[in-house]
Scaffold this active site. Structure first.
Site, PDB file in Angstrom:
ATOM      1  N   PHE A 124       1.991  59.692  -8.829  1.00 53.94           N
ATOM      2  CA  PHE A 124       2.240  60.878  -9.638  1.00 53.94           C
ATOM      3  C   PHE A 124       3.640  61.394  -9.343  1.00 53.94           C
ATOM      4  O   PHE A 124       3.964  61.735  -8.217  1.00 53.94           O
ATOM      5  CB  PHE A 124       1.200  61.965  -9.363  1.00 53.94           C
ATOM      6  CG  PHE A 124       1.339  63.110 -10.312  1.00 53.94           C
ATOM      7  CD1 PHE A 124       0.838  63.016 -11.601  1.00 53.94           C
ATOM      8  CD2 PHE A 124       2.015  64.252  -9.936  1.00 53.94           C
ATOM      9  CE1 PHE A 124       1.009  64.055 -12.501  1.00 53.94           C
ATOM     10  CE2 PHE A 124       2.186  65.295 -10.839  1.00 53.94           C
ATOM     11  CZ  PHE A 124       1.676  65.195 -12.119  1.00 53.94           C
ATOM     12  N   ASP A 146       1.598  56.802 -19.473  1.00 52.86           N
ATOM     13  CA  ASP A 146       0.638  56.623 -18.394  1.00 52.86           C
ATOM     14  C   ASP A 146      -0.567  55.860 -18.968  1.00 52.86           C
ATOM     15  O   ASP A 146      -0.518  54.649 -19.105  1.00 52.86           O
ATOM     16  CB  ASP A 146       0.281  58.025 -17.893  1.00 52.86           C
ATOM     17  CG  ASP A 146      -0.548  58.046 -16.640  1.00 52.86           C
ATOM     18  OD1 ASP A 146      -0.404  57.141 -15.820  1.00 52.86           O
ATOM     19  OD2 ASP A 146      -1.349  58.985 -16.481  1.00 52.86           O
ATOM     20  N   GLU A 177       9.904  60.152 -25.069  1.00 52.87           N
ATOM     21  CA  GLU A 177       8.837  60.617 -24.178  1.00 52.87           C
ATOM     22  C   GLU A 177       9.289  60.468 -22.729  1.00 52.87           C
ATOM     23  O   GLU A 177      10.112  59.605 -22.409  1.00 52.87           O
ATOM     24  CB  GLU A 177       7.575  59.785 -24.488  1.00 52.87           C
ATOM     25  CG  GLU A 177       6.420  59.921 -23.538  1.00 52.87           C
ATOM     26  CD  GLU A 177       5.798  61.300 -23.466  1.00 52.87           C
ATOM     27  OE1 GLU A 177       6.544  62.286 -23.385  1.00 52.87           O
ATOM     28  OE2 GLU A 177       4.560  61.396 -23.438  1.00 52.87           O
TER      29      GLU A 177
HETATM   30  P1  5GP Z   1      -0.767  59.404 -21.153  1.00 50.78           P
HETATM   31  O1  5GP Z   1      -1.330  60.026 -22.376  1.00 50.78           O
HETATM   32  O2  5GP Z   1       0.089  58.197 -21.408  1.00 50.78           O
HETATM   33  O3  5GP Z   1      -1.812  59.136 -20.102  1.00 50.78           O
HETATM   34  O4  5GP Z   1       0.095  60.479 -20.429  1.00 50.78           O
HETATM   35  C1  5GP Z   1       1.257  60.954 -20.891  1.00 50.78           C
HETATM   36  C2  5GP Z   1       1.493  62.342 -20.353  1.00 50.78           C
HETATM   37  O5  5GP Z   1       0.815  62.584 -19.103  1.00 50.78           O
HETATM   38  C3  5GP Z   1       2.958  62.499 -20.065  1.00 50.78           C
HETATM   39  O6  5GP Z   1       3.616  63.019 -21.186  1.00 50.78           O
HETATM   40  C4  5GP Z   1       2.964  63.455 -18.909  1.00 50.78           C
HETATM   41  O7  5GP Z   1       2.961  64.771 -19.401  1.00 50.78           O
HETATM   42  C5  5GP Z   1       1.656  63.228 -18.187  1.00 50.78           C
HETATM   43  N1  5GP Z   1       1.852  62.350 -17.013  1.00 50.78           N
HETATM   44  C6  5GP Z   1       1.393  61.105 -16.846  1.00 50.78           C
HETATM   45  N2  5GP Z   1       1.757  60.618 -15.656  1.00 50.78           N
HETATM   46  C7  5GP Z   1       2.478  61.585 -15.052  1.00 50.78           C
HETATM   47  C8  5GP Z   1       3.142  61.669 -13.802  1.00 50.78           C
HETATM   48  O8  5GP Z   1       3.175  60.765 -12.958  1.00 50.78           O
HETATM   49  N3  5GP Z   1       3.776  62.848 -13.540  1.00 50.78           N
HETATM   50  C9  5GP Z   1       3.772  63.882 -14.413  1.00 50.78           C
HETATM   51  N4  5GP Z   1       4.421  64.979 -14.045  1.00 50.78           N
HETATM   52  N5  5GP Z   1       3.164  63.838 -15.602  1.00 50.78           N
HETATM   53  C10 5GP Z   1       2.527  62.686 -15.919  1.00 50.78           C
END
Ligand code: 5GP
Length: 265
Positions: free
Chosen positions: A150, A101, A97
């Site tokens: 971000f 986040d 992955e």
């Molecule tokens: P989670 O489900 O853990 O909140 O998020 C995972 C997904 O959110 C990652 O695969 C990514 O696509 C997106 N994401 C989370 N944080 C960021 C970030 O800082 N930048 C970008 N470009 N995508 C993020």
């Protein structure tokens, strides 16, 4: 593209060194085993393609597509949009992955894949943003722990852009803000159309947002137009027509579709 970056968080050289280190650890841990790398589309492909070449044992490759509903930078509910081709029962699976986040994406994926009875299931993530975690996730191989910012680059996108930057960087705020603001306007119009908020609430929100100032120009004019189209309460033309909504949504890059169905009680 580079001009849009406020700060480089992880350089190309740091990524390269880390990928070599992770590749070595993974090779040692899985030596003699049949390893299947599962890449999450689309963000992980850059990391995955470098990582697999830093692994010196035989690997197989598969991909899975997960999408989250909700605003552009927040993951909401998660769903599978493209499944694996392989049967993973009895195999050693390593999920690759880009970033963890809130943890919702991986929590969903782990549950989904565990039900298929792999011999083992582990996670390798290039980036970890622990401050944002909502669901506990055990990440077995982590590249870099980063602050709550971000980031884009090295596979990570913003509105599908910046994936091909060779480093991980933080976007300049004004670019970020514009898309977030558009998302917020879109959401409010949708809420109004779905009768979750009233017209007065929609207008009050638009006025407050404008009054708070510091809005990107396009979005400010969209809000002004929305307020003008609604008119004054009590005046004859007060309201927002379907055409008004369709037009505003079109300017936000969306199309309005009306669906009819039987009444549900
Ligand atoms: P989670 O489900 O853990 O909140 O998020 C995972 C997904 O959110 C990652 O695969 C990514 O696509 C997106 N994401 C989370 N944080 C960021 C970030 O800082 N930048 C970008 N470009 N995508 C993020």
């Amino acid at each position: 593209m580079q001009d849009d970056i406020a700060e480089i968080l992880v350089t190309q050289e740091e990524i390269q060194a880390k990928v070599v280190e992770l590749g070595r650890r993974i090779s040692e841990d899985y030596r003699g085993k049949d390893l299947l790398l599962v890449g999450l589309l689309r963000g992980a492909i850059v990391f995955l393609s470098d990582l697999m070449r830093a692994i010196d044992i035989p690997v197989r490759l598969d991909f899975i597509g997960i999408s989250s509903y909700g605003a552009s930078t927040e993951s909401g509910a998660v769903r599978l949009v493209m499944d694996l081709e392989s049967d993973i029962a009895g195999r050693h699976v390593l999920i690759v992955e880009d970033i963890v986040d809130t943890g919702k994406t991986l929590a969903y994926l782990v549950e989904n894949l565990r039900a298929r009875r792999p011999a083992s299931l582990r996670i390798c993530a290039l980036l970890d943003k622990p401050e944002r975690r909502q669901v506990p996730i055990q990440i077995d191989y982590v590249g870099f722990v980063i602050p709550d910012k971000f980031v884009v680059g090295y596979g990570l996108d913003f509105a599908e852009g910046y994936r091909n930057l060779p480093f991980v960087g933080v976007l300049k705020e004004h670019l970020y803000k514009e898309v977030l603001m558009r998302g917020a306007i879109l959401q409010r119009i949708q809420n109004y159309l779905n009768r979750q908020i009233t017209l007065s609430e929609l207008v009050a929100w638009a006025r407050d947002t404008l009054a708070a100032g510091d809005l990107p120009l396009n979005e400010a004019s969209l809000l002004q137009e929305l307020i003008a189209r609604v008119g004054e309460p009590g005046s004859p033309g007060f309201g927002l027509t379907v055409d008004d909504c369709a037009d505003l949504l079109r300017r936000l890059g969306h199309e309005m579709r009306v669906s009819l169905g039987p009444l549900t009680y």
